[in-house]
Each structure stands twice: as structure tokens, then as C-alpha cells.
Motif scaffolding. Structure first.
Motif, mmCIF file in Angstrom:
data_model
loop_
_atom_site.group_PDB
_atom_site.id
_atom_site.type_symbol
_atom_site.label_atom_id
_atom_site.label_comp_id
_atom_site.label_asym_id
_atom_site.label_seq_id
_atom_site.Cartn_x
_atom_site.Cartn_y
_atom_site.Cartn_z
ATOM 1 N N PHE A 182 0.578 -1.430 0.372
ATOM 2 C CA PHE A 182 0.387 -0.307 0.132
ATOM 3 C C PHE A 182 0.796 1.645 -0.036
ATOM 4 N N ALA A 183 2.155 0.991 -0.229
ATOM 5 C CA ALA A 183 2.983 2.006 -0.223
ATOM 6 C C ALA A 183 2.336 2.580 0.944
ATOM 7 N N SER A 184 2.963 2.376 1.974
ATOM 8 C CA SER A 184 2.572 3.085 3.477
ATOM 9 C C SER A 184 3.263 2.664 4.713
ATOM 10 N N THR A 185 2.711 2.995 5.710
ATOM 11 C CA THR A 185 4.279 3.514 7.009
ATOM 12 C C THR A 185 3.990 1.854 7.564
ATOM 13 N N GLU A 186 5.123 1.524 8.097
ATOM 14 C CA GLU A 186 5.215 -0.392 9.266
ATOM 15 C C GLU A 186 4.105 0.296 10.298
ATOM 16 N N LYS A 187 3.857 0.957 10.437
ATOM 17 C CA LYS A 187 2.710 1.104 11.934
ATOM 18 C C LYS A 187 1.559 1.851 11.364
ATOM 19 N N ARG A 188 1.484 1.821 10.453
ATOM 20 C CA ARG A 188 0.065 1.924 10.096
ATOM 21 C C ARG A 188 -0.533 0.567 9.464
ATOM 22 N N PHE A 189 0.499 0.009 9.814
ATOM 23 C CA PHE A 189 -0.334 -1.535 9.263
ATOM 24 C C PHE A 189 0.462 -2.540 10.414
ATOM 25 N N LYS A 190 0.776 -2.048 11.523
ATOM 26 C CA LYS A 190 1.226 -2.961 12.794
ATOM 27 C C LYS A 190 1.004 -4.014 13.509
ATOM 28 N N ASN A 191 -0.780 -3.824 13.088
ATOM 29 C CA ASN A 191 -1.743 -5.071 13.385
ATOM 30 C C ASN A 191 -1.991 -5.542 12.320
ATOM 31 N N SER A 192 -1.791 -4.811 11.596
ATOM 32 C CA SER A 192 -2.712 -5.951 10.259
ATOM 33 C C SER A 192 -2.287 -7.308 10.248
ATOM 34 N N LYS A 193 -3.487 -8.211 9.677
ATOM 35 C CA LYS A 193 -2.862 -10.060 9.572
ATOM 36 C C LYS A 193 -4.119 -10.567 8.331
ATOM 37 N N PHE A 194 -2.818 -11.112 7.600
ATOM 38 C CA PHE A 194 -3.557 -11.250 6.494
ATOM 39 C C PHE A 194 -3.299 -13.471 6.524
ATOM 40 N N GLN A 195 -4.625 -13.931 6.924
ATOM 41 C CA GLN A 195 -3.750 -15.624 6.423
ATOM 42 C C GLN A 195 -4.693 -16.306 5.563
ATOM 43 N N ILE A 196 -4.903 -17.391 4.679
ATOM 44 C CA ILE A 196 -4.452 -18.230 4.317
ATOM 45 C C ILE A 196 -5.301 -19.590 4.792
#
Length: 465
Positions: free
Chosen positions: A104-118
Motif C-alpha cells: 500500500f506504499a504506506s508506513t509500517e506503523k499504519r499496518f503494525k496490527n494488520s494480518k493476512f491469513q489463508i
């Protein structure tokens, strides 16, 4: 297969099971594009990003690369990795989740709690993909699917391999992972982002920007002046999400695409139908620029630059070139808002095209605000009843059997405000809820129906008091 996303954009938590056709609907700013880009990023990560982390994801300690020098062939048993696929896939998802900010061309901080799982289920059969890949002039990777063996061959006349052993091991690990999951997730993925129209008309400016980089580097060399290459390159280019950057790259490479795609050879009628939607054909002029040739019945068709062409020609060029030059079975086509710049008639036709592609073996994943696309999917589902009435209507309105949609093959999700078990009060976070697809009645999406009913109610009161 189930996709689980947490804390990605406006999506607090969502789960979805993709189908041959996957559709996400919902209001603006409710997280549709975030889910789509995250899924595209994961598929892209499987193809190219794993090489950076392969030694962290799987255990390669018992692979002896010295055998390549001694025997010219290295045999690797893939079966033991397949048996441990669940842990390996979790490792892949964990690492990808940590790198989501790059997508997303963003910062680590903005996605620090993000999770993608399959999570794979029993229907996702893990069969090693037939693979024959040549790396440089020395290495060939080949799989024996039945024996679950990956062969690494040194075809160099000398015994030496011009690669460091650590990198060779990384390359082997990357190939093992590709062979493991290629059949489940598809051999390749193409995305048409919602920014595709702009990318298509600024090709020259994109080249000028690349030339600016070259000039800057030349200036640095001639003046013996240090320059922070990383900062210079990424200060502008990294401002754009991965799908946008990939669309820009695709536009820049259009003049190098010449080979016919496997799809265009096996299903030429799909390309013909797509030309009807576009209203003409594309080409490359002598200067390497993309041109559009509209289909006009009463006069000679002019050759137009994209800046002179209709918005539909600019919006669909990415999909046209993908279908003609790259598309093949077991691939993923992702389109963000396919209705962009399309008349309602063409929105219906694009829905029919997606069903043709899905029936030809290409997985379709779209986001949409279009009630016309959903209603056309409805029609194609109802044709699946295959009775004399539906067959007569198909013939009357010019539908083809390849456009019939099995309701089991489409999965539709709508964004909804998220409420946790602790608080039933809706907030500004969203989730995805599955939309029921009835084989007799089709699809009903409340967000569309409510808006249409409200308009009808207002007009009825105005007209009939």
C-alpha cells in the motif's frame, strides 16, 4: 480456501472464500479495495517475494548443493514439504503480513496490527505443479509430479556453478514453494486497478520520468557528486500502491507484447466479444505509442492516440492486452470497479465476459458498485436452470452456453459495519458478509436494492402523489 484479513484499511475483520468468480460490493470507503489489494499483494508475494524469505519459511538444512558438482543432478523430495504445508503456509502469511505496508506504499506503523491469513481446506488438493525453469546458462529445475521430486540439474559443461551456495539454496527454496502452491493459487495474477485510466494516457510522461532518473544519475557521475539512490528512486515511485505500479509497468511494456496468449488461441470468441465492448481494436504505431482504432460502419476508421480516444478505450486497454498476450488457464484476473466509464449496456456485457473467462479456467476477482453487473450475473445464474423456457430466452436475446453461470461457482460479499461481541454498536470499521446466491432467484444485495427502492419511492410520490 478461506482468506482472513484483520485491521487492513477500513476492514476490522473479514473472512471470505473465493470462487471461480468472487465479487465484493459495498459503499465507498468501506474497505473493498484494501481487501483486493491485499489479496493481489499476497499472490504477487508468492510469485516473486518468497525468494527473499525462503530460508526462513522452510527447512533446507538437509539439502546438499555439492551434489550438483558431483552428480550434475540434485534430487529433492517435495513430499515432506507437502506434508507440512499448513505450517509453511502460516509462515508465509506471517511474513507477508509484516510486509503489507509495502503493498500500500504506506508506513509500517499504519499496518503494525494488520494480518493476512489463508487457510486451505480438503478441497484444495496440493499437487506439485509441473515445472521446467532454466536459470541462466547453468541450472534447470524440473518436477516429477507423480514421484513428488524436484530435480535441479547443472547443465554447465564445467562442474562449477556460477552462484554462491547460499543463493543457490535460496533459489531452490523459492522454487519448492512455487511448485507446492502454484496449482492452488494460480500460475500468475493480473490486476487492473481503478487508476488504470490515468496510467494508460501518461505513458510518455512515465518515460520522461524514467529519463529524469537517468539524467540525475549521469549528473551525479560527471560532477562526482554523491546521491542517495534509494531516496531518489523511492521518494516518488513508492508513493503508489503495488497494483498501481504494476499497471504503470505494464503500460510501459505494451510495445514489447507480440505473442498471442494461450486464451486467444483456444477461445478467440472471447477476444471478439471483448472488442465489441471496447468498440474497436488497439495497436502500436511506428513510434511505439498505443493507438486505438474505433470500429465505424460508415467511414474509414481513424487511428487515434489514447488521449483522443473515448474513456472506455482508456479504461479497458490493460484488460485487452492481458487477454490477447498473456491470459491462460489457472490464472487470476483482478479488476477493481470494472464498470469504470462503461455504459450500462457494456456493464452487462463485461459481466457476461467474466463468466466466459471463468468457464474457460481463469479465476475472476472484482469489486463493484454496479447494480447492472450484479443483475446480469443474476440472469446468467437463472439460465443455469436449463429448461425449455430459459433456453428459448437465451436464444431470443443472443446468449451463449459459455455464458451460463453455475450459482456454486460465484461468491459474493458485501461490506457491512463491524460490530464485535463486546459491543453491538456499529462503528467506522467494516467487515464482509456473504451474500446468498439462490439458484432460482439469483442475488439480492440490500445496499443496491435500498437505493433503487428509495429512488422509486421518491419518483412515485412526485408523479402520483
Amino acid at each position: 480456501m478461506k482468506i482472513i484479513v484483520d485491521n487492513i484499511g477500513a476492514i476490522k475483520h473479514a473472512e471470505l472464500v473465493p470462487g471461480d468468480i468472487t465479487v465484493i460490493c459495498g459503499k465507498n470507503n468501506s474497505g473493498k479495495t484494501y481487501v483486493t489489494y491485499a489479496y493481489y499483494g499476497f499472490l504477487n508475494f508468492l510469485k516473486t517475494g518468497l525468494i527473499e524469505y525462503s530460508d526462513e519459511i522452510i527447512d533446507l538444512s538437509d539439502i546438499n548443493t555439492d551434489e550438483l558438482k558431483e552428480n550434475k543432478v540434485l534430487e529433492i523430495n517435495i513430499g515432506k514439504y507437502l506434508d507440512n504445508y499448513s505450517n509453511i503456509l502460516n509462515n508465509i502469511c506471517d511474513i507477508y503480513s509484516k510486509t503489507l505496508y509495502r503493498v500500500f506504499a504506506s508506513t509500517e506503523k499504519r499496518f503494525k496490527n494488520s494480518k493476512f491469513q489463508i487457510i486451505l481446506d480438503d478441497s484444495d488438493v496440493l499437487i506439485p505443479a509441473p515445472t521446467k525453469v532454466k536459470y541462466g546458462e547453468s541450472l534447470v529445475f524440473n518436477t516429477d509430479v507423480d514421484k513428488k521430486i524436484l530435480y535441479v540439474s547443472n547443465i554447465n559443461e564445467n562442474d562449477t556453478i556460477p552462484l554462491p551456495s547460499t543463493f543457490l539454496l535460496t533459489l531452490i527454496g523459492h522454487t519448492i514453494l512455487r511448485v507446492m502452491f502454484k496449482n492452488v493459487f494460480g500460475s500468475d495474477t493480473f490486476i487492473a486497478s481503478v487508476e488504470r485510466t490515468g496510467a494508460s494516457i501518461f505513458k510518455k510522461e512515465l518515460y520522461l520520468n524514467r529519463n529524469r532518473i537517468v539524467e540525475k544519475l549521469s549528473e551525479s557521475a560527471t560532477k562526482d557528486k554523491d546521491i542517495d539512490i534509494h531516496e531518489f528512486l523511492f521518494s516518488s515511485y513508492s508513493l503508489y500502491p503495488l497494483p498501481v505500479k504494476d499497471n504503470v509497468t505494464f503500460i510501459q511494456e505494451l510495445d514489447s507484447l507480440h505473442l498471442e496468449s494461450p486464451l486467444s488461441q483456444s477461445n478467440p470468441e472471447i477476444l471478439a466479444k471483448f472488442s465489441e465492448i471496447v468498440g474497436g481494436t488497439y495497436g502500436i504505431d511506428k513510434d511505439g505509442d498505443v493507438i486505438f482504432i474505433p470500429k465505424l460502419s460508415k467511414s474509414r476508421s481513424p487511428k487515434l492516440q489514447l488521449t483522443e480516444s473515448s474513456s472506455v478505450a482508456r479504461a479497458l486497454i490493460h484488460i485487452d492486452y492481458y487477454l490477447r498476450h498473456r491470459a491462460q488457464k489457472n490464472e487470476n484476473l483482478i479488476v477493481d470497479e470494472p464498470e469504470l466509464n462503461l455504459h450500462p449496456e457494456n456493464q452487462r456485457l463485461i459481466a457476461r465476459l467474466f463468466v466466459r473467462l471463468a468457464n474457460a479456467g481463469i479465476k475472476i476477482f472484482i469489486t463493484t458498485h454496479s447494480d447492472y453487473i450484479i443483475r446480469e450475473f443474476n440472469t446468467l445464474i437463472l439460465f443455469n436452470q436449463n429448461n425449455s423456457k430459459s433456453n428459448d430466452i437465451m436464444e431470443m436475446y443472443g446468449y451463449d452456453e459459455s455464458e451460463v453461470l453455475n450459482p456454486k461457482n460465484i461468491k459474493i460479499y458485501a461490506t457491512e459495519q463491524y460490530s464485535s461481541s463486546k459491543s453491538k454498536k456499529p462503528n467506522d470499521a467494516y467487515t464482509l458478509v456473504p451474500v446468498h446466491v439462490d439458484e432460482n432467484w439469483g442475488i439480492s444485495i440490500s445496499s443496491f436494492d435500498d437505493s433503487i427502492n428509495m429512488m422509486n419511492e421518491i419518483q412515485d410520490k412526485l408523479l402520483w402523489n
